[in-house]
Enzyme design. Sequence first.
Site, mmCIF file in Angstrom:
data_model
loop_
_atom_site.group_PDB
_atom_site.id
_atom_site.type_symbol
_atom_site.label_atom_id
_atom_site.label_comp_id
_atom_site.label_asym_id
_atom_site.label_seq_id
_atom_site.Cartn_x
_atom_site.Cartn_y
_atom_site.Cartn_z
ATOM 1 N N LYS A 30 0.975 -1.072 -0.146
ATOM 2 C CA LYS A 30 -0.191 -0.104 -0.016
ATOM 3 C C LYS A 30 0.947 1.373 0.071
ATOM 4 O O LYS A 30 1.661 1.462 0.841
ATOM 5 C CB LYS A 30 -0.991 0.075 1.161
ATOM 6 C CG LYS A 30 -1.886 0.957 1.133
ATOM 7 C CD LYS A 30 -1.420 2.054 1.743
ATOM 8 C CE LYS A 30 -2.439 3.601 1.946
ATOM 9 N NZ LYS A 30 -1.678 4.869 2.179
ATOM 10 N N GLY A 88 4.708 3.463 10.662
ATOM 11 C CA GLY A 88 4.148 4.952 10.593
ATOM 12 C C GLY A 88 3.511 5.322 11.900
ATOM 13 O O GLY A 88 4.553 4.764 12.890
ATOM 14 N N SER A 89 2.442 5.718 11.875
ATOM 15 C CA SER A 89 2.084 6.521 13.258
ATOM 16 C C SER A 89 1.281 5.748 14.160
ATOM 17 O O SER A 89 0.805 4.531 13.810
ATOM 18 C CB SER A 89 1.159 7.634 13.228
ATOM 19 O OG SER A 89 -0.202 7.197 12.712
ATOM 20 N N ARG A 112 -1.268 6.066 15.777
ATOM 21 C CA ARG A 112 -2.705 5.912 15.752
ATOM 22 C C ARG A 112 -3.184 5.043 14.576
ATOM 23 O O ARG A 112 -4.113 4.102 14.563
ATOM 24 C CB ARG A 112 -3.220 7.394 15.488
ATOM 25 C CG ARG A 112 -4.651 7.738 15.380
ATOM 26 C CD ARG A 112 -5.190 9.058 14.909
ATOM 27 N NE ARG A 112 -4.749 9.298 13.535
ATOM 28 C CZ ARG A 112 -5.448 8.940 12.423
ATOM 29 N NH1 ARG A 112 -6.528 8.211 12.681
ATOM 30 N NH2 ARG A 112 -4.980 9.192 11.288
ATOM 31 N N GLY A 164 -1.369 2.801 13.034
ATOM 32 C CA GLY A 164 -0.847 1.326 13.383
ATOM 33 C C GLY A 164 -1.848 0.606 14.197
ATOM 34 O O GLY A 164 -2.011 -0.448 13.993
ATOM 35 N N GLU A 166 5.422 -0.961 12.933
ATOM 36 C CA GLU A 166 6.600 -0.324 13.664
ATOM 37 C C GLU A 166 6.101 1.179 13.551
ATOM 38 O O GLU A 166 5.675 1.885 12.763
ATOM 39 C CB GLU A 166 7.894 -0.287 12.807
ATOM 40 C CG GLU A 166 9.152 0.242 13.702
ATOM 41 C CD GLU A 166 9.807 1.174 12.933
ATOM 42 O OE1 GLU A 166 9.850 2.414 13.506
ATOM 43 O OE2 GLU A 166 10.354 0.890 11.808
ATOM 44 N N CYS A 176 12.333 7.535 13.137
ATOM 45 C CA CYS A 176 11.688 6.879 14.464
ATOM 46 C C CYS A 176 12.799 6.712 15.455
ATOM 47 O O CYS A 176 12.436 6.388 16.453
ATOM 48 C CB CYS A 176 11.049 5.484 14.033
ATOM 49 S SG CYS A 176 12.201 4.503 13.062
ATOM 50 N N GLU A 196 5.960 11.968 21.219
ATOM 51 C CA GLU A 196 6.675 12.172 20.183
ATOM 52 C C GLU A 196 6.537 13.405 19.583
ATOM 53 O O GLU A 196 5.455 13.740 19.161
ATOM 54 C CB GLU A 196 6.628 10.839 19.446
ATOM 55 C CG GLU A 196 7.670 11.010 18.261
ATOM 56 C CD GLU A 196 7.896 9.808 17.259
ATOM 57 O OE1 GLU A 196 6.975 9.059 17.595
ATOM 58 O OE2 GLU A 196 8.677 9.731 16.365
#
Lengths: 511, 511
Positions: free
Chosen positions: B150, B205-206, B208, B210, B229, B266, B358
């Site tokens: 994606k 990604g984030s 939220r 994830g 991750e 990250c 973060e």
Amino acid sequence: MTDTALAPEIETVVAAAAGAAPAFAATAPRDRARAIVAVADALDEAGPRLVEIARRETGLTEARLSGEVARTSVQLRLFADALVDGGYLDARIDHADPDFVLGPRPDIRRTHLPLGPVINFSASNFPFAFSVLGGDSAAVLAAGCPLIVKAHSGHPELSDATAEVAVAALRSSGMPEGVLHVIHGQEAGVAVLEDPRIAAGAFTGSIRVGRLLADIAAARPAPIPFYGELGSVNPVFVTADAIAERADEIAAGYLTSVSGSAGQLCTKPGFVFIPSGSALPDAVRAAGPGLPEHRLLGPRIARSFAERRDAILGTAGVRPVIDGSIRFDSEGQGWATPTVVSVALDDFRAGRRELLEEAFGPLSILVEIPEGADPAALVPEFFEGNLTGTLHLSGPEAGGETANAAALRALVDALGRQVGRVLFNGWPTGVAVTPAQQHGGPWPATTNDSSTSVGTAAIARFLRPVAFQNAPAAFLPLALRDDNPLDVPRSIAPAGESGDWGARFSEPVVR
Amino acid sequence: MTDTALAPEIETVVAAAAGAAPAFAATAPRDRARAIVAVADALDEAGPRLVEIARRETGLTEARLSGEVARTSVQLRLFADALVDGGYLDARIDHADPDFVLGPRPDIRRTHLPLGPVINFSASNFPFAFSVLGGDSAAVLAAGCPLIVKAHSGHPELSDATAEVAVAALRSSGMPEGVLHVIHGQEAGVAVLEDPRIAAGAFTGSIRVGRLLADIAAARPAPIPFYGELGSVNPVFVTADAIAERADEIAAGYLTSVSGSAGQLCTKPGFVFIPSGSALPDAVRAAGPGLPEHRLLGPRIARSFAERRDAILGTAGVRPVIDGSIRFDSEGQGWATPTVVSVALDDFRAGRRELLEEAFGPLSILVEIPEGADPAALVPEFFEGNLTGTLHLSGPEAGGETANAAALRALVDALGRQVGRVLFNGWPTGVAVTPAQQHGGPWPATTNDSSTSVGTAAIARFLRPVAFQNAPAAFLPLALRDDNPLDVPRSIAPAGESGDWGARFSEPVVR
């Protein structure tokens, strides 16, 4: 951090387990191995007394239970061996490489560390081997994680008595206090699973309860791994040539596998696919008489089995091969002899809604498939994930050179995509406890197919990988120090090679 | 099996991936290795053209992007090496043992087989190394699983162009058609993740998004593994002696790590714990001038960073060390120079709600801790799971014999319980791609901490263990045959030993 207060006695257990985690994690693998052997010794010594309790609580026979104690004890000892071997740590050392193709590379070393406190929901059908000191418990303790066992309601007294034996042995081996606990009650189990101090869950039981618990673990504010071993119907395929070669032997093995432990095994062969018109049903019928009656584990399991049995016998096209029986005594306990039925593939397909669901007890279905049907296609048509899949071959077919070799290989590939263990010329019950064993499979055989619940590879469930970068020797875990004081196998990537494929790591690594 | 119809173009992709799965799984590891090297070669060749697209779509510099292409190509080659090495199969052979302590033991052999089609949700901040041909993609293809990427909406054109390069190379290497696809749009990604033909998911990604995707994977009728991750703030601890020894060096390394890729990594060190009154803030301030301005990845990330920066600067007790800046151009893109602030431990504790989240961009916080505070206790007090934790020590401290050695070891243990990688005297940005790398950590660093998203160990994510019992040679996977035609390392448990601890497997196993 806790959102909901736990009942005081459960809070005490969780606090003790969490408090013990750092000290237990810091024990040397050899010391944990010695403690686990001490637990095995204590279990052996207490065996006769514990079997007596188990017999009363579960209805399983003395012979079966004594064998299970021996198996459970050996299982613990094998985990001790795995600890001493150290391969489970998957220790890797990449030396610093100033000339790495992407620029200087630091020294990186990776091992596995314990997750922290684990709750293990034990099973009804193995009051030793999948209970307080069963496979998952052995793996949790071997990994260095404090263990909370949620006792199965089918053998509460045995669970407490087993825990008492184990705690005494752990204590006398110098392990920290608080590394093993037993709790009772589903509500308490769920509360512990939801507690933020708990790092993982394990479970052996039904699909319904397993899914419920897996969903709870996944929905926590901090999700944790959950290893549920759930249902399995274990399809078997028997070729025409195998039946021609040894119908009686196959029939005898089949009935032993279906009737052992009153069929209450997650590896019971539920469906056997055979060619239409073969001699196997007659051979099974001939081997049937005289199979003994056994008590089922408890009233609920017995009632559920009786219902499933009625539904299967009432499905269009289903013909009894061995009639079998189930009766209930005055205490509500169910007593059964094995039932085997046969059904043609078309009727099986038409009746799949009734026939495919697991019948937990001594019942199995022979499915007669017409010539020309592709066995490999039947696997995904009828089955989801399963613990096992089995193929019975003739001698020449086993050589892989017969006319049907490609079709047989396609069937093995199809089984390999959907099961955890592919067997040849054997029966799936009686799961050997060895380093190579795999007792798992895609959903709904398990909630997590990345590891096994039988065999020493299970220790991986309760560990997580951690890397150390440019760590001074004084701060490295022992398994990663240059002098390898634990003498564990390690993969070492040396410095000073190019980053091109064919050069780097193409030499055999040091193990 | 599908409940909801997919959009036709997505159905085509999923059907092609599912259709390719058996043939791709059957390819020899060496053939997959050659194909992956061909993909790396093609990526290198197309590099300049792809970097041009990436520069336009992401705002990252040409130097950074060219370096990322090289890293991505080397990463692919390392996975090819891992395939040839074969250690990833964890092949185990337990020979039959007629004299096993629990009764005759069958021959059991275990290897790992591919899971099936995988969807990988790619990241914004690494348009090559965590995108169409990034680490998870390399692991999926190496494992022999068809891959659906994606694409991240931040670089759609680059994603399509990269896929075109890869598909051509896979085709010319003789891989089955349909093993790599790119799709666009979050809705399409979710629909694929929910499709019963998909066997696993990966995401970078984030927190939220994830968590949203992990919950979808867990709630499917058949749950599947999901490797997300997510966020990390990467705490760093610096001792007084380390600062006394090399304040300027530490300050320079810190600023390089915080400002690289405009802090959109990250592994950016978000919090640095230092003794109150140390010289480090002055050294950081002195090193600050002249740090260049960089564009952030996109308007949404830039606005979010500006908000976090304002909130941090507005928190009581927070003092700027390097002021930094953020401005927006006429297209809504944000341009920033690094911001560093300091705060005393008490104010940090009081302001934790604002300070701990973060800040994705070039900002970091120095936390000044008073004498007597226990650094090991600060880790669980302030942090959940993180990708990394770092300790800067003086030379004598690294020897492990100073007066504070026990406190430092306790700090390392505390970090080891909560992070995936513990670093010494370095900075967490710049994650080396090696066999021993671990890029993961407990929630919320990842949704699944059982493996890594960088380094060749990532291949384990997309494999499942399968055992073969008493299999004739003709039906065994090559890795498990007696003659070991793939020349892979194997653990072998021989027959004929007792089951007692200290005897079985206490000899070094064959590897």
